[in-house]
Design a protein around this motif. Structure first.
Motif, short mmCIF file in Angstrom:
data_model
loop_
_atom_site.label_atom_id
_atom_site.label_comp_id
_atom_site.label_asym_id
_atom_site.label_seq_id
_atom_site.Cartn_x
_atom_site.Cartn_y
_atom_site.Cartn_z
N ILE A 14 0.84 -1.19 0.00
CA ILE A 14 0.00 0.00 0.00
C ILE A 14 0.88 1.25 0.00
CG2 ILE A 14 -1.52 1.36 1.50
CD1 ILE A 14 -2.94 -1.27 2.14
N GLN A 132 -7.09 -3.84 -8.45
CA GLN A 132 -6.76 -4.41 -7.13
C GLN A 132 -5.98 -3.43 -6.27
OE1 GLN A 132 -4.87 -8.04 -6.44
NE2 GLN A 132 -6.36 -9.31 -7.51
N GLN A 136 -7.19 -1.56 -2.75
CA GLN A 136 -6.53 -1.63 -1.43
C GLN A 136 -6.30 -0.23 -0.87
OE1 GLN A 136 -2.90 -3.84 -1.66
NE2 GLN A 136 -3.90 -5.60 -2.58
N HIS A 140 -7.92 1.67 2.47
CA HIS A 140 -7.00 2.24 3.46
C HIS A 140 -7.42 3.66 3.86
CE1 HIS A 140 -3.13 2.72 5.40
NE2 HIS A 140 -2.72 3.65 4.56
#
Ligand code: HEM
Length: 145
Positions: A14, A132, A136, A140
């Protein structure tokens, strides 16, 4: 290294810039590709009824955020790190703290981004990998449950 962006078992970290041998930035056509994604994203956000709450929380006009998001994408996709050069470390979660972001807003954000990627990214492997990775990062940003 590009495998890291697409591998299910080891997703790209991330907020870390992917650095494959051929970067997503290069595959997308460099600056023009990053600009197209940033502009398409806000075009969809500004016009699709489903994303109205997301649009309503953005200061107008959108010109500034179009430019800043492009600068962020440029570096995040593996191109020139324009955002870091101008604004310092992204610290995206921290920068989003002034805004209340729940699952619904996250889903609206991803709805706009998934539509953007369907329209702007021809390469299916890259398109799904980016969905994808954005997914993520968007999760977050949720700061209210
Ligand atoms: C999950 C839902 C999200 C919401 C509701 C949201 C909302 C916002 C809002 C309201 C702003 C301020 C706009 C302005 O100052 O004009 C902003 C800024 C920004 N957002 Fe998001 N955002 C989300 C996710 C993301 C994601 C996933 C990324 C990156 C992939 C991102 C990248 C940025 C950047 C780079 C800025 C500019 C920050 C700055 O001005 O320093 N956002 N966002």
């Amino acid at each position: 290294m590009i495998k890291r962006l697409f591998s299910k078992s080891k997703p790209a970290t991330i907020e870390q810039t992917p650095t494959p041998e051929k970067t997503p930035y290069e595959i997308l056509g460099g600056e023009a590709g990053a600009l197209a994604i940033a502009n398409r994203f806000y075009d969809i956000m500004a016009t699709d009824e489903y994303a109205k709450p997301l649009y309503d929380m953005h200061p107008l006009p959108l010109d500034r955020i179009r430019q800043v998001f492009f600068e962020f994408l440029s570096g995040w996709l593996g191109g020139p790190d324009l955002f870091v050069a101008k604004h310092g470390h992204p610290m995206l979660r921290k920068r989003h703290m002034p805004f209340t972001i729940d699952q619904d807003l996250r889903d609206q954000w991803m709805y706009c981004m998934n539509k953007t990627l369907d329209l702007e990214v021809d390469n299916p492997l890259l398109r799904e990998g980016l969905k994808q990775s954005f997914g993520q990062l968007a999760s977050h940003m949720i700061n209210q449950h």
